[in-house]
Design a protein around this motif. Structure first.
Motif, mmCIF file in Angstrom:
data_model
loop_
_atom_site.group_PDB
_atom_site.id
_atom_site.type_symbol
_atom_site.label_atom_id
_atom_site.label_comp_id
_atom_site.label_asym_id
_atom_site.label_seq_id
_atom_site.Cartn_x
_atom_site.Cartn_y
_atom_site.Cartn_z
ATOM 1 N N ASP A 55 -1.192 -7.653 -11.328
ATOM 2 C CA ASP A 55 -0.345 -6.497 -11.629
ATOM 3 C C ASP A 55 -1.178 -5.217 -11.698
ATOM 4 O OD1 ASP A 55 -1.576 -7.215 -13.990
ATOM 5 O OD2 ASP A 55 0.170 -6.827 -15.248
ATOM 6 N N CYS A 56 -2.454 -5.359 -12.067
ATOM 7 C CA CYS A 56 -3.355 -4.205 -12.048
ATOM 8 C C CYS A 56 -3.627 -3.771 -10.607
ATOM 9 C CB CYS A 56 -4.664 -4.553 -12.761
ATOM 10 S SG CYS A 56 -5.868 -3.215 -12.786
ATOM 11 N N ILE A 57 -3.871 -4.749 -9.736
ATOM 12 C CA ILE A 57 -4.098 -4.446 -8.319
ATOM 13 C C ILE A 57 -2.868 -3.757 -7.721
ATOM 14 C CG2 ILE A 57 -4.468 -5.442 -6.022
ATOM 15 C CD1 ILE A 57 -6.097 -7.660 -7.388
ATOM 16 N N LYS A 58 -1.694 -4.296 -8.013
ATOM 17 C CA LYS A 58 -0.457 -3.729 -7.474
ATOM 18 C C LYS A 58 -0.274 -2.281 -7.924
ATOM 19 C CE LYS A 58 4.558 -4.449 -7.325
ATOM 20 N NZ LYS A 58 5.682 -5.294 -7.797
ATOM 21 N N GLU A 59 -0.521 -2.018 -9.194
ATOM 22 C CA GLU A 59 -0.372 -0.660 -9.719
ATOM 23 C C GLU A 59 -1.341 0.299 -9.035
ATOM 24 O OE1 GLU A 59 1.523 2.164 -12.074
ATOM 25 O OE2 GLU A 59 2.002 0.016 -11.981
#
Length: 339
Positions: A55-59
């Protein structure tokens, strides 16, 4: 509270995650940093023992924040960048076509012209402080400068229908100027550090280790700027295409090595900043110190086209100008630092 625009992860066991609208960095289970995503420009991960949540990568991808991975020597081995930031098809078609015509020759000559002028200005910048204190040293460095400027004149005489016709001539002039430049740097750092001369991969001496690590950081910055400008970082002109080699990054970075990295490294040496080595590599403390100084340098305002801009802004502006040059909309002019 002021937050960093760039997060540098170097400790084994670090974890990067997302908490609401903030990036969270944890070490040994403890939160050591929280940064709002809207303030972030880049994430650099240097340790092999870090983890990052999806979810950090996606953000990061949604916000256009690249995540770069460096080896312990500063060599980039991967970058995660959103596929939505790749610019226009028109730009890339022009880039690929330029390899086969005079635009590619002109582009390379301008890159190298900027590099040689910045080599000269870097030597002038450090030599000016020696003009009164050490006249002999000043004169020796000035002699090197004169020879580089003579070599630079050769570029104007090189002509060809495509880069393959003239690559050897351009690389010869660039190489001879480079040897002279490093002779000048050796003169300017004599008595402060043992500099054996410029060495690239595998160098174990402090000076080359600093340069190689600094260039590794700069490569990541340059790659991001090229992609945001719609260019293919793997399709260069001077540096020969090879699978996995970001040829355009190596072409474009040439005019920024001296004002961004070399200025920082030589200043560190001449100021007597401790350079710690561990097992033939820079210590983690020294790597962090160098990374912070390069970040400060990139944030420094420099005069460019009649106004003052941060160096990292100038790099992005120049990347866009490569695209407009290749599309035939405007002529590219290399960035030349002051001294």
């Amino acid at each position: 509270m002021e937050h960093p625009s760039e997060v540098f992860v170097s400790n084994y066991g670090s974890f990067l995650g997302k908490k609401s609208e903030r990036l969270v960095l944890k070490e040994n289970g403890q939160t050591v940093l929280e940064v709002p995503f809207y303030e972030l420009q880049n994430i650099i991960i240097e340790t092999s023992g870090a983890s990052i949540s999806t979810d950090c990568i996606k953000e990061c991808m949604q916000r256009g924040i690249p995540i770069s991975f460096l080896s312990s020597t500063g060599k980039p081995y991967a970058t995660i960048i959103s596929p939505h930031l790749t610019g226009t098809v028109v730009t890339r078609r022009a880039q690929y076509e330029a390899f086969k015509d005079k635009r590619g020759v002109q582009m390379v000559k301008l890159f190298v012209e900027g590099k040689l002028k910045n080599q000269v200005n870097t030597l002038k910048y450090f030599a000016k402080y020696r003009k009164s204190a050490d006249k002999e040293l000043f004169n020796n460095v000035q002699s090197v400068i004169d020879k580089i400027e003579t070599t630079a004149q050769e570029l104007k005489e090189i002509t060809g229908n495509c880069i393959n016709d003239v690559r050897g001539q351009i690389m010869s002039a660039e190489g001879r100027a480079g040897n002279l430049y490093w002779q000048g740097i050796k003169l300017l750092t004599a008595g402060k550090i043992d500099f054996p001369g410029r060495e690239h991969a595998g160098a174990a001496d402090p000076m080359n280790s600093l340069l190689n690590y600094g260039y590794g950081i700069l490569y990541g910055k340059v790659e991001k700027c090229l992609i945001l400008a719609g260019l293919d970082p793997y399709a260069g002109f001077l540096h020969v295409d090879r699978s996995g080699k970001e040829s355009l990054v190596y072409d474009f970075v040439e005019e920024f090595r001296q004002p961004v990295v070399d200025r920082v490294v030589v200043a560190m040496i001449n100021k007597g900043i401790p350079i710690e080595m561990e097992d033939g590599q820079l210590s983690q403390k020294t790597r962090r110190d160098l990374a912070e100084r390069i970040k400060e340098r990139l944030d420094t305002a420099e005069r460019f086209q009649g106004k003052k801009y941060r160096l990292q802004t100038i790099i992005q502006m120049q990347a866009r100008r490569i695209a407009t040059h290749l599309r035939g909309e405007a002529r590219y002019k290399p960035y030349v630092s002051g001294w």
